[in-house]
Design a protein around this motif. Structure first.
Motif, PDB file in Angstrom:
ATOM      1  N   TRP A   1      70.876  72.225  40.582  1.00 43.77           N
ATOM      2  CA  TRP A   1      71.765  70.992  39.670  1.00 43.77           C
ATOM      3  C   TRP A   1      71.678  71.438  37.976  1.00 43.77           C
ATOM      4  CZ3 TRP A   1      76.397  70.423  40.468  1.00 43.77           C
ATOM      5  CH2 TRP A   1      77.014  70.728  41.341  1.00 43.77           C
ATOM      6  N   ARG A   2      70.403  70.927  38.314  1.00 41.47           N
ATOM      7  CA  ARG A   2      69.365  70.735  37.059  1.00 41.47           C
ATOM      8  C   ARG A   2      69.395  72.424  36.253  1.00 41.47           C
ATOM      9  NH1 ARG A   2      68.141  67.099  33.372  1.00 41.47           N
ATOM     10  NH2 ARG A   2      66.616  65.435  35.917  1.00 41.47           N
ATOM     11  N   ALA A   3      69.505  73.616  36.045  1.00 36.16           N
ATOM     12  CA  ALA A   3      70.013  74.866  35.303  1.00 36.16           C
ATOM     13  C   ALA A   3      71.235  74.265  35.649  1.00 36.16           C
ATOM     14  CB  ALA A   3      69.555  75.918  36.326  1.00 36.16           C
ATOM     15  N   ARG A   4      72.160  73.996  35.570  1.00 36.75           N
ATOM     16  CA  ARG A   4      74.027  73.819  35.435  1.00 36.75           C
ATOM     17  C   ARG A   4      73.806  72.658  34.435  1.00 36.75           C
ATOM     18  NH1 ARG A   4      77.238  73.428  39.317  1.00 36.75           N
ATOM     19  NH2 ARG A   4      78.884  74.453  37.925  1.00 36.75           N
ATOM     20  N   ASP A   5      73.303  71.751  34.305  1.00 36.43           N
ATOM     21  CA  ASP A   5      72.845  70.586  33.163  1.00 36.43           C
ATOM     22  C   ASP A   5      74.281  71.093  31.874  1.00 36.43           C
ATOM     23  OD1 ASP A   5      73.096  68.851  31.148  1.00 36.43           O
ATOM     24  OD2 ASP A   5      71.154  68.433  31.820  1.00 36.43           O
ATOM     25  N   PRO A   6      75.726  70.283  32.228  1.00 34.41           N
ATOM     26  CA  PRO A   6      76.682  70.320  30.855  1.00 34.41           C
ATOM     27  C   PRO A   6      76.296  70.318  29.398  1.00 34.41           C
ATOM     28  CG  PRO A   6      76.893  68.341  32.131  1.00 34.41           C
ATOM     29  CD  PRO A   6      76.012  69.212  32.950  1.00 34.41           C
ATOM     30  N   LEU A   7      75.649  69.860  29.483  1.00 32.10           N
ATOM     31  CA  LEU A   7      75.426  69.203  27.898  1.00 32.10           C
ATOM     32  C   LEU A   7      74.063  70.333  27.555  1.00 32.10           C
ATOM     33  CD1 LEU A   7      74.865  66.797  25.498  1.00 32.10           C
ATOM     34  CD2 LEU A   7      72.899  66.712  26.161  1.00 32.10           C
ATOM     35  N   CYS A   8      73.099  70.647  27.804  1.00 31.09           N
ATOM     36  CA  CYS A   8      73.015  72.006  27.245  1.00 31.09           C
ATOM     37  C   CYS A   8      73.807  73.539  27.626  1.00 31.09           C
ATOM     38  CB  CYS A   8      71.280  72.421  28.668  1.00 31.09           C
ATOM     39  SG  CYS A   8      69.983  71.085  28.096  1.00 31.09           S
ATOM     40  N   LEU A   9      74.311  73.437  28.865  1.00 31.17           N
ATOM     41  CA  LEU A   9      75.221  74.544  28.864  1.00 31.17           C
ATOM     42  C   LEU A   9      76.270  74.500  27.463  1.00 31.17           C
ATOM     43  CD1 LEU A   9      75.189  74.866  32.584  1.00 31.17           C
ATOM     44  CD2 LEU A   9      74.292  76.732  30.854  1.00 31.17           C
TER      45      LEU A   9
ATOM     46  N   ASP B 202      65.961  73.182  29.886  1.00 29.75           N
ATOM     47  CA  ASP B 202      65.116  73.904  30.791  1.00 29.75           C
ATOM     48  C   ASP B 202      65.414  75.909  30.261  1.00 29.75           C
ATOM     49  OD1 ASP B 202      63.553  74.766  33.294  1.00 29.75           O
ATOM     50  OD2 ASP B 202      64.891  76.312  32.982  1.00 29.75           O
ATOM     51  N   GLN B 203      64.493  76.703  30.312  1.00 27.06           N
ATOM     52  CA  GLN B 203      64.188  78.062  29.657  1.00 27.06           C
ATOM     53  C   GLN B 203      65.404  78.766  30.478  1.00 27.06           C
ATOM     54  OE1 GLN B 203      63.581  78.616  27.059  1.00 27.06           O
ATOM     55  NE2 GLN B 203      63.711  81.172  26.640  1.00 27.06           N
ATOM     56  N   HIS B 204      65.549  78.412  31.256  1.00 35.47           N
ATOM     57  CA  HIS B 204      66.587  78.432  32.327  1.00 35.47           C
ATOM     58  C   HIS B 204      68.102  78.512  31.960  1.00 35.47           C
ATOM     59  CE1 HIS B 204      63.075  79.818  35.199  1.00 35.47           C
ATOM     60  NE2 HIS B 204      64.010  80.835  35.513  1.00 35.47           N
ATOM     61  N   VAL B 205      68.186  77.746  31.652  1.00 42.90           N
ATOM     62  CA  VAL B 205      69.795  76.896  31.203  1.00 42.90           C
ATOM     63  C   VAL B 205      70.300  77.343  30.414  1.00 42.90           C
ATOM     64  CG1 VAL B 205      70.886  74.231  30.873  1.00 42.90           C
ATOM     65  CG2 VAL B 205      69.010  74.260  32.249  1.00 42.90           C
ATOM     66  N   LEU B 206      69.189  77.791  29.311  1.00 37.83           N
ATOM     67  CA  LEU B 206      70.254  77.957  27.772  1.00 37.83           C
ATOM     68  C   LEU B 206      70.026  79.848  28.186  1.00 37.83           C
ATOM     69  CD1 LEU B 206      67.655  76.556  25.770  1.00 37.83           C
ATOM     70  CD2 LEU B 206      70.267  75.944  25.533  1.00 37.83           C
ATOM     71  N   THR B 207      69.247  80.752  28.236  1.00 35.00           N
ATOM     72  CA  THR B 207      69.562  81.901  28.286  1.00 35.00           C
ATOM     73  C   THR B 207      69.050  82.276  29.950  1.00 35.00           C
ATOM     74  OG1 THR B 207      66.921  82.159  28.203  1.00 35.00           O
ATOM     75  CG2 THR B 207      68.528  81.183  25.887  1.00 35.00           C
ATOM     76  N   GLY B 208      68.890  82.008  31.265  1.00 37.13           N
ATOM     77  CA  GLY B 208      68.483  82.972  32.314  1.00 37.13           C
ATOM     78  C   GLY B 208      66.635  83.629  32.225  1.00 37.13           C
ATOM     79  N   ARG B 209      66.766  83.400  30.925  1.00 35.26           N
ATOM     80  CA  ARG B 209      65.556  84.098  30.679  1.00 35.26           C
ATOM     81  C   ARG B 209      64.303  83.678  31.700  1.00 35.26           C
ATOM     82  NH1 ARG B 209      67.059  85.363  25.800  1.00 35.26           N
ATOM     83  NH2 ARG B 209      65.589  82.889  24.615  1.00 35.26           N
ATOM     84  N   PRO B 210      63.675  84.165  32.441  1.00 36.36           N
ATOM     85  CA  PRO B 210      62.235  83.248  33.163  1.00 36.36           C
ATOM     86  C   PRO B 210      61.578  82.297  32.362  1.00 36.36           C
ATOM     87  CG  PRO B 210      62.326  85.786  33.918  1.00 36.36           C
ATOM     88  CD  PRO B 210      63.562  85.827  32.664  1.00 36.36           C
TER      89      PRO B 210
END
Length: 206
Positions: A140-148, A180-188
């Motif tokens: 769920w953290r990877a889907r933070d609406p603010l960052c997305l 988190d990097q995953h939230v922004l770009t999906g890159r490892p």
């Protein structure tokens, strides 16, 4: 309901919105207000923030129908169920609900599936108390609406307005410090160092 009744009597076209969680959706007063608002066609939006837990109790532990917005149909109230982690989805559903209420269609219900990153109160995550897993929290953290949402705006600036690409890159870099990097770009995560080096090189070349 009182505020919605006042707006209705004043004829201003204003509406009232009440926000509550999945736990409060099971309180008797909530169902009574749904019935009253429907009977009087009040311009009242019931916005359910369904984060899946009433403190530490899962929704499916206390009700058979976990789609809480489905209860609206029993009162003749139109309802929407949306991804609460998607700001655009929430905006569009809210606009649709406002159109219904301002046209005299009575109350509406929106159920937004969201997540509470921490426990009901305090700085600790729910996993610290054992009622949910760290893997669930990470997903769920990877889907933070603010960052997305911010990342989406930056991507639009970067790809569709060449004149703003440099500024977009600067903003993206600043955002990566907070999200988190995953939230922004999906890159490892291990590619973060490479991004840092590329950014530093780009700064030096200007």
């Amino acid at each position: 309901a009182g505020a919605a009744f006042a707006h209705q009597r004043a004829g201003t076209g204003d509406v009232a919105i009440t926000y509550f969680g999945d736990g409060a959706a099971n309180i008797g007063a909530t169902l009574e207000t749904l019935n009253l608002a429907a009977a009087w066609s009040l311009p009242l939006l019931f916005f359910i923030e369904n984060n899946g837990y009433a403190v530490a109790t899962r929704v499916d532990e206390v009700t058979r129908e976990t789609r809480l917005s489905g209860r609206a149909l029993g009162f003749g109230i139109p309802a929407w169920k949306v991804d609460g982690m998607d700001p655009l989805a929430v905006y569009l559903a809210t606009q649709a609900a406002l159109d219904v209420m301002r046209a005299g269609g009575g109350p509406t219900v929106i159920e937004a599936d969201v997540y509470r990153f921490f426990h009901q109160n305090g700085p600790l995550p729910g996993s610290a108390f054992g009622y949910r897993s760290k893997a669930e929290e990470d997903a769920w953290r990877a889907r933070d609406p603010l960052c997305l949402a911010i990342a989406s705006v930056l991507q639009t600036l970067f790809w569709f307005n060449p004149a703003l690409r440099w500024m977009a890159r600067q903003m993206e870099w600043a955002l990566e410090l907070q999200c988190d990097q995953h939230v922004l770009t999906g890159r490892p995560q291990q590619q973060r160092k490479q991004r840092s080096e590329e950014h530093t090189s780009e700064l030096q070349s200007r």
